[in-house]
Write a protein that holds these residues in place. Structure first.
Motif, PDB file in Angstrom:
ATOM      1  N   ASN A 993       2.153 -22.423 -34.197  1.00  0.00           N
ATOM      2  CA  ASN A 993       2.915 -22.758 -35.396  1.00  0.00           C
ATOM      3  C   ASN A 993       3.140 -24.095 -35.786  1.00  0.00           C
ATOM      4  O   ASN A 993       3.424 -24.913 -35.302  1.00  0.00           O
ATOM      5  CB  ASN A 993       4.518 -22.243 -34.862  1.00  0.00           C
ATOM      6  CG  ASN A 993       5.499 -22.366 -35.834  1.00  0.00           C
ATOM      7  OD1 ASN A 993       5.042 -22.471 -37.015  1.00  0.00           O
ATOM      8  ND2 ASN A 993       6.843 -22.389 -35.703  1.00  0.00           N
ATOM      9  N   HIS A 999       9.608 -19.426 -36.792  1.00  0.00           N
ATOM     10  CA  HIS A 999       9.189 -18.455 -37.639  1.00  0.00           C
ATOM     11  C   HIS A 999       9.104 -17.086 -37.227  1.00  0.00           C
ATOM     12  O   HIS A 999       8.667 -17.154 -35.710  1.00  0.00           O
ATOM     13  CB  HIS A 999       7.800 -18.797 -38.476  1.00  0.00           C
ATOM     14  CG  HIS A 999       8.061 -19.907 -39.551  1.00  0.00           C
ATOM     15  ND1 HIS A 999       8.635 -19.177 -40.735  1.00  0.00           N
ATOM     16  CD2 HIS A 999       7.985 -21.175 -39.756  1.00  0.00           C
ATOM     17  CE1 HIS A 999       8.510 -20.610 -41.657  1.00  0.00           C
ATOM     18  NE2 HIS A 999       8.113 -21.562 -40.996  1.00  0.00           N
ATOM     19  N   VAL A1001       6.535 -14.418 -37.174  1.00  0.00           N
ATOM     20  CA  VAL A1001       5.140 -13.978 -37.826  1.00  0.00           C
ATOM     21  C   VAL A1001       4.611 -12.600 -37.706  1.00  0.00           C
ATOM     22  O   VAL A1001       5.005 -11.859 -36.563  1.00  0.00           O
ATOM     23  CB  VAL A1001       4.254 -14.957 -36.782  1.00  0.00           C
ATOM     24  CG1 VAL A1001       2.603 -14.688 -37.255  1.00  0.00           C
ATOM     25  CG2 VAL A1001       4.584 -16.411 -36.686  1.00  0.00           C
ATOM     26  N   ALA A1101       3.765 -15.857 -41.831  1.00  0.00           N
ATOM     27  CA  ALA A1101       5.172 -16.456 -41.658  1.00  0.00           C
ATOM     28  C   ALA A1101       6.005 -15.792 -42.408  1.00  0.00           C
ATOM     29  O   ALA A1101       5.639 -14.727 -43.057  1.00  0.00           O
ATOM     30  CB  ALA A1101       4.927 -18.089 -41.741  1.00  0.00           C
TER      31      ALA A1101
END
Length: 1417
Positions: A993, A999, A1001, A1101
């Motif tokens: 990341n 996030h 993903v 993301a």
């Protein structure tokens, strides 16, 4: 107080693995487990001889198989003596109930039961020994739900200690691991079932705590009766309400100095992680958690209140309250204290010595958002608050006390606390007295009372709380102050302060989690009791909501009871693997060797031009991989030399013998090979051996159809060089030679009919350090005939669960003489392109190289860099074809002829412009010459300006796309996989990341053959097979059905994402070899018949931005075929076959295991339209693979592969089968043996004239008319007359091919399905003959014409090799008798034979049948 400390110290639990705490919270389930008795001689005689007074007990612990982690607390049964047991000891009775509740309802959460013996040694010391252990599965493996069965079960015990479960080789399922050894004749009888009555006592002991029914739980009444099991039907003690007032804390040396030192230490800790502003960390609030604790855990979630300094209280409250605070804090020596403004009400208190009130003091700070100290936004307030526990205290009230005042010392430091978290240190008091130690840590003082609150002078406000008639299931209230709303009988609501951290952050301490049950589950329909109500979370606001999602009521009588499946019975008799290639290879005789050597076959030489060493088949072969790999001659040249082909001596029925043959096979991973047609040249009588077996040699045929008998044999070479193999594949190839057999199909070169199959073992090709070896063999060519039955094909059942099976018949058709050789060569040191070399076999793909930007289009990535970035400037029109097309069109529309407009060369255009100017001058246009030149220059200038404008507009339009494409290269990783059909290629991608924020993903994959590995056990299996030691996470992905999987990444976190690529789609073409004497079959590394595949993985993301791109290039590689099946079936029908697997340990490549233990079998097929499955009919029973294939129109051929796996993850097949299904036109014929049946087939001509001929697989039984070669007119129709005279009864297939004799192509093909019945036998005879080389015997039988007129009769026999007639036909008058002369040939061996004599009329219809039973002695 002593009771609480003793129970608290004895029940400290080891928490579950941290990865389990990250999973979704589930409802806790209660269980009852009764350990009844132990059967078998578990305690060895050697232990009894060394120890005295031996006793036995059981220990139970929780174990997480996934993370190899013991947790909870080990529980022990009562000790049982073993001295008085008879020898051998038969049973040790425990009958002790065990209770627990857990929310970790996962199949990998198990209970480990250990059998422990303890006794005294000779010196009197006590010694304990582990005698074995068992694994008790709590939850079902399929759904994770608890088992509801209450019947007795037997637990198998294993040798060793439970600590062996921590070894990495013991993977799940542990019970099937080869390292686990079962203790024979020993087991533990037990019962395990859910125990719902225990739910009312969930609040009295924590999760994952094993407690005995005989153990006293604080808060429960003793059990009724003699059993003493208080948890079978728990009865709660009556609770009382306690009130706490005037509570304040005093900290040493003063509140101001204590907090100042605390801040300095925290800033010092944060400064080690990065620079921090001292003003960035400040105290937000001071919290107090107060709860009732019974030594095992908090009875209810602790109440959370806010403490304030007493001076703040004095400034904001009345003078009377200020005087009360000052007077109550006189003992604090003037130190400022922390004061609680409100009253505490504890309704869950019980009059029991182990019940205590626990105070926990916490400080809440505003933590920095990052290393740089920048504050986050207001919406991320929850990320700012951090809490630390600084002090705690416990008060165990006396059972007689009802009111009074208490002062308690505060505790801290490393000693265990009720919340099981770290606590701020206490000042060093090594030189202090006991009185000083009580004060240095701080004190808490309060006033308490029990029962009524009338005597308290604190004003209260009476409010009516809302009544909750039904509490939503699985939705507990989320505010600590919401306890006041949980019961309608609370008359007062005290003015608690709402904590900032309750809105901003959740506590770090692990809290007990329970789900509230709806009121409808209570026996009396009342509100849930505090024991059953959920503990509210500390970091939310409570919402009182109605339960609108009522579960539908389903009547039990409406549930459909499932049908009970009967034991499986196969529909067809299975085909045994290897029956098609049961050809036995034997050593050539000396006479055959001499004959072959004199025939002129080329000699096989080694690298030094010396004859290869001949290997005897009788010599044992020992495979030594180290010796093979240490050989300096690493390259292996495999030579196949086809020498001769002869018929068997038993085939003496006058059957037609092929004139030409060819062979099809596949060696290792090379493309399938088809040899050219080879002529069978008969040897001279003087050249034959005495046995007469070797009769024909193989000679290649030229393109014009001629052949040279002086150069016999066909030779084929395969060069296996380590440079053309994948890394580590050399050992695979050697194992292939040591364990596999090469199967070859032999075909008739004229009729294109399959003659049979032969198999040769390749273990004799192992050189074992020798320069070259060769082996000559005589192989049987076996033809497998699949008989069909009308009832079996239609599926008619002849009895309950049984079907008349399909038969399989094998016939030896001939013998093949073959020479195999392995010639060693030095490894070729070839300079190869780096792109053609095999990629790295690393299973971890890193994107480190993708994080660097390689530059724009001027600096081409991958090109040579010689220290300077030097490139040649090019025109935009030469770089971009789209822009060149635009500019070229504009030029063609304005100036120049059309031919010049098609040219893209600027030099050519300039020459054309000069030629045009010269022509204008020659035309004599002198007056307008100057003006023409000016106009031409203006036109060229205008065109250049327009082109520049077009170029500028084009660059502006493509700028964003070009920049995005160039930037995407910085996050793109390129990787190449070399995949084999059916084998899973595993790898991990290192995903990082890059952002400072968390996030979710999304993993997007554009190829269905590439997928992420979501199952943790599958991931661990692949990692163990690959030898990877990267971390494994459970429940890593969030699966959303058909949507792309997602995973969560913390800021700057790096994780390994597991992938596997597995393809089952086969695209492979056959390699036709030329008719040259020596042919090289190529390399297995490169194959043009397998197209390159590509796959792209995009990691997006939360906002849709890609953070990484993985581009895979998949190079498919040829694979090994272990078995070949060839079926002929009617067109447009279903083929149903059962193929029986041999014993598992005999399969090459099968994993070893315990004797009698076979792994589960899984099958997959390369064709998705083929139904392929396997069923295990029981332990010790054979296993069958079932195929159901739809055949296409004639003469199509369907080829597919079947993969057999021994692991449930389908990693690598242990067997690969290739199945050929030939679709033929079906003709059904029902006839009588010995009787002629006629039918006609329609032939349709093609577009050209063809010379064709009909061939049949049974020429003795099937005749065609026209018999020889005939012309098939184009687009015409012609009849082919077929005559059938079967020689034996039964059902079978007969093949009929129509072949173009010029091109040797198949024009049409039929499958004649014969259903023959035997005629009625009117007379029977017996005769005894001598076996051996004696003379034949002549006999006579009589036949009387039953008709009044003269008739002609024909004679036939089903054994023309054993019986011949004096006359094949005769005439006899009406009612007259005729004598038939018979001649019996001598038998080859001792035995019996039944010969049928068919007497047919002039139409060849059967009149009578005689049976002669011949006994050969």
């Amino acid at each position: 107080m002593d009771d609480w400390h003793r129970i608290f110290a004895q029940n400290v639990l080891v928490p579950p693995h941290p990865q389990r705490a990250r999973q979704l919270l589930k409802e806790s389930t209660a269980f009852q487990c009764v350990l009844k008795w132990l059967d078998g001689p578990i305690i060895k005689q050697g232990v009894l001889a060394v120890l005295s007074e031996v006793e036995c007990h059981l220990r139970v612990s929780f174990f997480d198989v996934t993370y190899r982690h013991f947790f909870g607390r080990t529980w022990k049964t009562t000790v049982k003596p073993t001295e008085q047991l008879p020898r051998p000891a038969s049973r040790i009775v425990f009958n002790e109930p065990l209770y627990f509740h857990t929310s970790l309802n996962h199949p990998h959460i198990v209970a480990v039961v250990e059998v422990v013996a303890e006794g005294k040694k000779r010196d009197g010391t006590l010694q304990t020994l582990s005698c074995g252990f068992g694994i008790l599965r709590i939850f079902n493996s399929n759904s994770g739900s608890p088992s509801s069965a209450s019947q007795d079960k037997r637990l198998r015990l294993y040798h060793g200690t439970p600590r062996a479960l921590l070894h990495p080789l013991l993977q799940d399922p542990v019970e099937q691991n080869k390292h686990m050894t079962v203790i024979e004749n020993c087991s533990l009888q037990y019962t395990l079932k859910p125990h719902p009555p225990l739910e009312s006592a969930f609040h009295l002991f924590p999760e994952n705590l094993l407690v005995s029914g005989l153990q006293q739980i604080p808060g429960l009444l003793p059990a009724h009766g003699e059993t003493g099991d208080a948890l079978r039907k728990p009865r709660l003690q009556k609770s009382v309400t306690w009130y706490l007032d005037n509570l304040f804390f005093t900290l040493y040396p003063s509140l101001e100095k204590f907090e100042e030192e605390l801040l300095e230490l925290l800033i010092s800790d944060h400064f080690q992680e990065g620079p921090l502003d001292r003003s960035a960390l400040e105290i937000l609030e001071r919290r107090l958690q107060v709860g009732v604790h019974n030594g095992l855990g908090f009875v209810q979630r602790p109440q959370v209140v806010v403490l304030v300094p007493e001076m703040d209280v004095a400034l904001t409250r009345s003078a009377s309250f200020s005087r009360k605070v000052v007077s109550s804090s006189k003992t604090s020596s003037g130190n400022q204290a922390l004061v609680l403004r409100s009253r505490l009400r504890l309704p869950e208190m019980v009059s029991h010595p182990a019940f205590a009130i626990v105070f926990q003091l916490e400080y809440v700070f505003n933590g920095p958002s990052g290393v740089d100290g920048n504050a986050a936004s207001v919406t991320s307030l929850s990320n700012l608050a951090c809490m630390y526990m600084v002090r705690w205290a416990v008060w165990n009230p006396s059972l007689e006390a009802s009111s009074g005042r208490v002062a308690l010392p505060l505790q801290g430091g490393v000693q265990p606390s009720p919340s099981h978290c770290l606590v701020y240190k206490v000042p060093s008091a090594s030189m202090s007295s006991e009185e000083v130690k009580q004060v240095e840590s701080g004190t808490v003082q309060f006033q308490f009372s029990m029962g009524s609150e009338d005597h308290l002078d604190t004003p209260t406000t009476h409010v009516k709380g809302p009544t909750v008639e039904r509490q939503p299931a699985r939705k507990p209230p989320t505010s600590p102050s919401s306890k006041c709303f949980q019961r309608a009988d609370f008359p007062t609501l005290f003015p608690f302060q709402l904590s900032l951290s309750q809105l901003a952050a959740s506590p770090k301490s692990a809290a007990q989690r329970h789900a509230a049950r709806p009121a409808s589950q209570q026996p009396d329909g009342s509100q849930p009791s505090p024991a059953q109500a959920a503990f509210p979370l500390e970091a939310g606001v409570s919402h009182l909501e109605a339960d609108l999602s009522q579960a539908p009521v389903v009547l039990e009588t409406s549930l459909a009871e499932p049908l009970q499946e009967l034991p499986f019975t196969p529909l067809h008799a299975p085909i045994v693997v290897g029956a098609q290639t049961r050809s036995s290879g034997s050593q050539l005789s000396r006479a055959s060797m001499a004959l072959l050597r004199s025939s002129g076959f080329p000699e096989i030489l080694d690298a030094s031009q010396q004859p290869a060493e001949a290997v005897n088949l009788a010599d044992p072969v020992t495979f030594n991989p180290q010796k093979e790999e240490s050989d300096c001659l690493q390259s292996n040249e495999i030579v196949l030399q086809f020498l001769a082909f002869s018929r068997v001596a038993q085939d003496s029925r006058g059957t037609s013998w092929p004139k030409t043959v060819y062979f099809t096979f596949q060696f290792y991973r090379f493309p399938p090979a088809t040899t050219p047609r080879l002529q069978l040249v008969k040897l001279d009588e003087t050249g034959k051996t005495s046995s007469g077996s070797l009769s024909h040699v193989l000679v290649p045929i030229d393109k014009d159809g001629s052949f040279d008998a002086g150069s016999p044999g066909f030779q084929l070479k395969y060069m296996v060089d380590p440079g053309s193999l994948k890394p580590g594949e050399q050992r695979w190839f050697l194992r292939y030679l040591a364990s596999q057999t090469l199967q070859m199909d032999v075909w008739d070169g004229d009729s294109l009919l399959l003659l049979g199959s032969a198999a040769v073992q390749m273990k004799h090709l192992l050189r074992q350090g020798r320069p070259a070896v060769q082996v000559s063999q005589e192989l049987e060519v076996v033809m497998t005939e699949y008989e069909w039955d009308t009832m079996a094909v239609s599926g008619d059942v002849t009895g309950f669960g049984s079907v008349k099976p399909i038969g399989v018949r094998s016939v030896v058709k001939g013998r093949l003489y073959l020479t195999l050789a392995n010639v060693g060569h030095l490894r070729e040191q070839r300079v190869r392109n780096p792109s053609s070399l095999p990629p790295s076999r690393s299973r971890v793909i890193s994107d480190d190289g993708a994080g660097r930007f390689p530059g724009g289009s001027l600096l081409t990535s991958g090109g040579p860099r010689l220290g300077k970035n030097v490139v040649q400037a090019q025109k935009l029109a030469d770089v971009d074809s789209e822009l060149a097309a635009v500019l070229l069109t504009h030029t063609r529309g304005t100036t120049g002829p059309q031919g010049a407009g098609r040219e893209a060369d600027a030099v050519r255009r300039r020459k054309l412009e000069r030629m045009r100017s010269v022509r204008l001058q020659e035309a004599g246009a002198e007056l307008g010459l100057r003006g023409t030149r000016v106009l031409a220059q203006q036109s060229v200038r205008a065109q250049h300006l327009r082109d520049l404008q077009v170029i500028a507009a084009y660059r502006e339009r493509a700028k964003a796309e070009s920049i995005a494409s160039a930037l995407s290269l910085a996050i793109t990783t390129q990787h190449t996989l070399y995949a084999t059909l059916g084998t899973a290629e595993f790898f991990e991608f290192t995903l990082k990341n890059p952002y400072n924020t968390q996030h979710t993903v999304t993993v997007e994959i554009d190829n269905p053959e590439l997928s992420v590995i979501a199952d943790t056990q599958e991931w661990k299996y692949f990692k163990d097979a690959a030898g990877l030691h990267t971390p494994v996470e459970e429940d890593m992905f969030r699966l959303r059905g058909s949507l792309a999987p997602q995973l969560f990444l913390r800021p700057r976190e790096t994780t390994h994402v597991p992938f596997k690529f597995q393809s089952f789609s086969a695209v492979q073409a056959s390699a036709d070899l030329s008719s040259e004497k020596g042919t090289d079959a190529g390399s297995p590394w490169t194959s043009s018949t397998m197209p390159t595949k590509r796959a792209k993985v995009l990691f997006r993301a939360g906002g849709g931005k890609p953070i990484a791109v993985l581009c895979l290039t998949v190079e498919p590689q040829p694979h090994v075929v272990d078995q070949v099946f060839r079926f002929y079936h009617p067109e447009l029908t279903f083929l149903k076959k059962a193929i029986r697997l041999p014993p598992w340990h005999t399969l090459p490549g099968a994993r070893g295991g315990k004797p009698g233990e076979e792994p589960p079998v899984h099958v997959r097929c390369s064709d998705p339209n083929v139904i392929c499955e396997t069923q295990n009919v029981g332990p010790g029973e054979p296993r069958d693979v079932f195929l159901k294939v739809a055949s296409g129109p004639s003469p199509e051929s369907k080829d597919f592969f079947v993969f057999i796996y021994s692991d449930r993850w389908l990693v690598a097949p242990v067997q690969t089968w290739q199945v050929h299904l030939h679709s033929l036109q079906r003709v059904d014929v029902s006839c009588v043996t010995g009787q002629l049946t006629r039918l006609s087939l329609v032939l349709r001509g093609t577009q050209t004239v063809r010379k064709v001929r009909a061939f049949t697989s049974h020429p003795q039984e099937l005749k065609t008319d026209p018999k020889g070669v005939f012309v098939l007119p184009p687009r015409g129709m012609q009849d082919l007359h077929v005559s059938m005279r079967p020689l034996r009864a039964g059902s079978r297939f007969v093949h009929l091919n129509l072949v173009d004799v010029d091109c040797h192509q198949l024009v049409s093909s039929w499958l004649v399905c014969l259903s023959c019945r035997q005629p009625l036998i009117s007379k029977a005879f017996e005769i005894t003959l001598a076996a051996g080389e004696g003379k034949g015997v002549n006999k006579r039988i009589t036949y009387t014409n039953p008709y009044p007129s003269r008739r002609t009769y024909h004679l036939h026999s089903d054994h023309p090799d054993l019986l011949q007639f004096k006359e094949d036909s005769f005439q006899v008058g009406g009612g007259e008798t005729y004598t038939i002369g018979l001649r019996f040939a001598p038998g080859q061996s001792v035995g019996e034979a039944e010969i049928l004599i068919y007497i047919n009329d002039h139409e060849d219809k059967n009149e009578e049948t005689f049976c002669v039973k011949v006994t050969y002695q």
